[in-house]
Design a protein around this motif. Structure first.
Motif, PDB file in Angstrom:
ATOM      1  N   THR A  87       6.761  70.304  50.231  1.00  0.00           N
ATOM      2  CA  THR A  87       6.700  71.422  51.170  1.00  0.00           C
ATOM      3  C   THR A  87       8.085  72.018  51.417  1.00  0.00           C
ATOM      4  O   THR A  87       9.108  71.348  51.271  1.00  0.00           O
ATOM      5  CB  THR A  87       6.140  70.960  52.527  1.00  0.00           C
ATOM      6  N   GLY A  88       8.098  73.271  51.842  1.00  0.00           N
ATOM      7  CA  GLY A  88       9.343  73.919  52.235  1.00  0.00           C
ATOM      8  C   GLY A  88       9.970  73.234  53.428  1.00  0.00           C
ATOM      9  O   GLY A  88      11.189  73.163  53.547  1.00  0.00           O
ATOM     10  N   LYS A  91      11.926  70.285  52.110  1.00  0.00           N
ATOM     11  CA  LYS A  91      13.108  70.762  51.392  1.00  0.00           C
ATOM     12  C   LYS A  91      14.163  71.318  52.340  1.00  0.00           C
ATOM     13  O   LYS A  91      15.363  71.172  52.112  1.00  0.00           O
ATOM     14  CB  LYS A  91      12.676  71.837  50.386  1.00  0.00           C
TER      15      LYS A  91
END
Length: 158
Positions: A87-88, A91
């Protein structure tokens, strides 16, 4: 006296009852038990940092979380699989870490997914991120298939 093994966790899912978050205690135990039979955890079993804080420039909460997680001997970095990668949210946390943030840390990278077609996603996406941050990532990444692992109610998050 030997120091206890410190096992931390970074989870890329903001939902408090997510299947990814629910898998983390079992993964921590799977790491801890064969190595020492003991240990202590860094990071609670709930979200460490509110998702909104992750995207707030200069967030003190994110900086403190990074400092706390850097004390782990072993860091479980878990994410649901979104668009064939992590997932963003996951990250965005290490994107704010200093160079070599995980130097001296062993990282265990599990990805949770509903579809078997994502079984190889951990290798080209999550492992290189952790290695770039200085972590040792021994062996292959871990793919956690939702089918057979979880008995979650309908509507629960990944």
């Amino acid at each position: 006296m030997t120091q206890p093994l410190v096992v931390g966790a970074l989870v890329g899912n903001p939902r408090p009852a997510s299947r990814t978050l629910n898998a983390v205690p079992a993964l921590r135990e799977a790491v801890r038990r064969p190595l020492t039979g003991q240990g202590r955890e860094v990071a609670p079993d709930g979200p460490l940092v509110d998702a909104a804080e992750v995207f707030r420039p200069g967030s003190t909460a994110v900086r403190e979380a990074l400092e706390d997680l850097a004390t782990a001997d072993v860091l479980v970095v878990a994410s649901p699989t979104y668009k064939a990668t992590c997932t963003g949210l996951l990250k965005a946390v290490p994107d704010q870490a200093p160079a070599d943030w995980l130097r001296g840390t062993t990282a265990v990278p599990p990805l949770v997914a509903a579809a078997e077609k994502h079984a190889l996603a951990v290798e080209p996406h999550l492992k290189p991120l952790l290695a770039e941050l200085g972590a040792a990532v021994p062996g292959r990444g871990i793919f956690v298939a939702e089918a057979g692992w979880f008995a979650a109610p309908v509507g629960a998050g990944r």
